[in-house]
Design a protein around this motif. Structure first.
Motif, PDB file in Angstrom:
ATOM      1  N   SER A   1      32.448  15.630 -22.270  1.00  0.00           N
ATOM      2  CA  SER A   1      31.404  14.539 -22.506  1.00  0.00           C
ATOM      3  C   SER A   1      31.499  13.767 -21.376  1.00  0.00           C
ATOM      4  CB  SER A   1      31.602  13.989 -24.015  1.00  0.00           C
ATOM      5  OG  SER A   1      31.632  14.860 -24.851  1.00  0.00           O
ATOM      6  N   GLY A   2      30.326  13.596 -20.743  1.00  0.00           N
ATOM      7  CA  GLY A   2      30.179  12.548 -19.619  1.00  0.00           C
ATOM      8  C   GLY A   2      30.820  13.035 -18.339  1.00  0.00           C
ATOM      9  N   CYS A   3      31.261  14.300 -18.208  1.00  0.00           N
ATOM     10  CA  CYS A   3      31.896  14.617 -17.079  1.00  0.00           C
ATOM     11  C   CYS A   3      31.258  15.879 -16.380  1.00  0.00           C
ATOM     12  CB  CYS A   3      33.529  14.913 -17.217  1.00  0.00           C
ATOM     13  SG  CYS A   3      34.235  15.219 -15.807  1.00  0.00           S
ATOM     14  N   TYR A   4      30.511  15.786 -15.515  1.00  0.00           N
ATOM     15  CA  TYR A   4      29.582  16.919 -15.128  1.00  0.00           C
ATOM     16  C   TYR A   4      29.849  17.385 -13.551  1.00  0.00           C
ATOM     17  CZ  TYR A   4      27.320  14.901 -19.286  1.00  0.00           C
ATOM     18  OH  TYR A   4      27.108  14.451 -20.192  1.00  0.00           O
ATOM     19  N   GLU A   5      29.589  18.326 -13.155  1.00  0.00           N
ATOM     20  CA  GLU A   5      29.759  19.007 -11.794  1.00  0.00           C
ATOM     21  C   GLU A   5      28.611  19.846 -11.553  1.00  0.00           C
ATOM     22  OE1 GLU A   5      32.439  21.560  -8.770  1.00  0.00           O
ATOM     23  OE2 GLU A   5      33.428  21.063 -10.642  1.00  0.00           O
TER      24      GLU A   5
ATOM     25  N   ASP B   1      27.111  10.006 -29.063  1.00  0.00           N
ATOM     26  CA  ASP B   1      28.284  10.411 -28.614  1.00  0.00           C
ATOM     27  C   ASP B   1      28.955   9.295 -27.434  1.00  0.00           C
ATOM     28  OD1 ASP B   1      30.298  12.282 -28.157  1.00  0.00           O
ATOM     29  OD2 ASP B   1      29.223  13.594 -26.703  1.00  0.00           O
ATOM     30  N   ARG B   2      28.058   8.787 -26.761  1.00  0.00           N
ATOM     31  CA  ARG B   2      28.462   7.693 -25.911  1.00  0.00           C
ATOM     32  C   ARG B   2      29.101   6.314 -26.538  1.00  0.00           C
ATOM     33  NH1 ARG B   2      29.029   8.323 -20.150  1.00  0.00           N
ATOM     34  NH2 ARG B   2      27.446   9.781 -19.335  1.00  0.00           N
ATOM     35  N   LEU B   3      28.250   6.069 -27.650  1.00  0.00           N
ATOM     36  CA  LEU B   3      28.594   5.052 -28.694  1.00  0.00           C
ATOM     37  C   LEU B   3      29.993   5.250 -29.148  1.00  0.00           C
ATOM     38  CD1 LEU B   3      27.420   2.364 -29.491  1.00  0.00           C
ATOM     39  CD2 LEU B   3      26.461   3.280 -31.388  1.00  0.00           C
ATOM     40  N   ASN B   4      30.245   6.643 -29.763  1.00  0.00           N
ATOM     41  CA  ASN B   4      31.562   6.888 -30.384  1.00  0.00           C
ATOM     42  C   ASN B   4      32.654   6.492 -29.164  1.00  0.00           C
ATOM     43  OD1 ASN B   4      30.517   7.284 -32.852  1.00  0.00           O
ATOM     44  ND2 ASN B   4      30.017   9.591 -32.339  1.00  0.00           N
ATOM     45  N   ARG B   5      32.324   6.758 -27.985  1.00  0.00           N
ATOM     46  CA  ARG B   5      33.527   6.750 -27.197  1.00  0.00           C
ATOM     47  C   ARG B   5      33.673   5.318 -26.471  1.00  0.00           C
ATOM     48  NH1 ARG B   5      30.732  11.052 -24.762  1.00  0.00           N
ATOM     49  NH2 ARG B   5      30.609   9.860 -22.630  1.00  0.00           N
ATOM     50  N   GLY B   6      32.784   4.300 -27.149  1.00  0.00           N
ATOM     51  CA  GLY B   6      32.957   2.813 -26.833  1.00  0.00           C
ATOM     52  C   GLY B   6      32.119   2.670 -25.519  1.00  0.00           C
TER      53      GLY B   6
END
Length: 346
Positions: A148-152, A318-323
């Motif tokens: 999540s949030g890590c893309y190539e 998803d972003r909010l859940n990760r802070g």
């Protein structure tokens, strides 16, 4: 999972949605297609004014349809990049204002990350890693989603995006705007093997071709030359056959690259996002080709392929859940690589 109200105004749809636990509580979309059809494409200034006219009503409608109150909302999100800056600012300003007024966390969302998350709305249990093929009017990219949030980024178009090519070919054939749905409809009664068209490969300095990059400008030019040649005969243009041959060429090129990416990266799932994900030719090609390699292919529900706020809300939750949180000083940007999306957060 958090409950998020999200706003999407990156181009020509004014959209507001509320998503909770990857389930859509409400999804309001006000399309501007009828407004822009007379121009043959999106006019940025007209799009911005149209967003201003309907944004308040769309927010009120989304909240009413969800049967939730502001106390039930955990965060507010808005698309902030990429897109038409004037259009983005309408949604971004509305989102920030709501966040301040109701004292909620605010998140700016990358539009392409939203398209990536659209498939989560149809498959809530989906988790990385997987390959994502993003195909829309402005973007064509092959992404390895590591987490999540890590893309190539594995590959992208060197010129026209796939959706852009559909619009230009439709204009060439005098079919109207937007071109994708029209060509898709005509292709169903055409012969995809009627005309051999170039796939558009990208050569490498060391020899051979890039396995993931795409090019559609040459294909567009080939269709132009074909139309000129056929018109010179004085016969009626076989529009359905041209549409089918063009669509088949695009679908084969995209399918080939997506499967190559999945096999090379040892991924068992390919996720497709963006407006072109609704194209029946691409769906048929990719599903059939992937089955030969035991690969799973996930397409978003059709209503979440084109621009909508439900996909933005899903990504934001998803972003909010990760802070993650965005500063209220966050601005709109016409361009930003998906791989830089983490820069939008504190």
């Amino acid at each position: 999972m958090a409950t998020v109200l999200a706003i999407e105004t990156s181009c020509d749809e004014t959209a507001v949605a509320i998503v909770k636990n990857r389930e859509v509580s409400s999804n309001v979309v006000s399309s501007q297609i009828a407004v822009h059809q007379q121009y043959g494409g999106v006019v940025p200034e007209v799009a911005s004014r149209s967003h201003l006219e309907v944004i308040d009503g769309a927010i009120a409608q989304a909240l009413a349809e969800s049967q939730l109150s502001w106390a039930d909302i955990d965060g507010i999100a808005a698309t902030c990049t990429p897109g038409l800056v004037g259009a983005l600012l309408v949604g971004l300003t509305a989102g920030k204002t709501l966040a301040m007024l109701h004292q909620k966390p605010f998140l700016g969302i990358h539009h392409l990350e939203g398209h990536l998350y659209a498939s989560y709305l149809g498959e809530p249990s989906l988790e990385p890693p997987f390959i994502c093929l993003l195909v829309s009017g402005g973007h064509t990219s092959l992404i390895d989603v590591l987490d999540s949030g890590c893309y190539e980024t594995l590959g992208q178009t060197r010129d026209d995006a796939a959706g852009e090519a559909f619009d230009k070919v439709a204009r060439l054939l005098k079919l109207g705007y937007p071109g994708g749905p029209i060509i898709d409809r005509l292709a169903k009664s055409g012969n995809p093997k009627a005309f051999k068209l170039p796939e558009g490969k990208i050569g490498l300095p060391s020899g051979g071709y890039h396995p993931y990059d795409t090019s559609f400008s040459g294909l567009k030019t080939a269709v132009l030359r074909l139309v000129e040649k056929l018109k010179a005969t004085g016969e009626e243009l076989p529009v359905n056959d041209i549409a089918a041959s063009f669509q088949d060429t695009v679908a084969r090129a995209l399918s080939k690259r997506a499967i190559a990416g999945a096999r090379d990266r040892d991924r068992d799932t390919i996720v497709v996002g963006g407006g072109v994900a609704a194209n029946s030719g691409l769906r048929q090609h990719l599903l059939a080709d992937a089955a030969s390699y035991n690969l799973r292919v996930l397409f978003p529900p059709l209503k979440y392929c084109t621009d909508n706020a439900a996909m933005i809300a899903c990504a934001a939750a998803d972003r909010l859940n990760r802070g993650d949180r965005s500063p209220l000083t966050l601005g709109a940007q016409s361009r930003m690589a998906l791989t830089d999306a983490n820069q939008l957060y504190l």
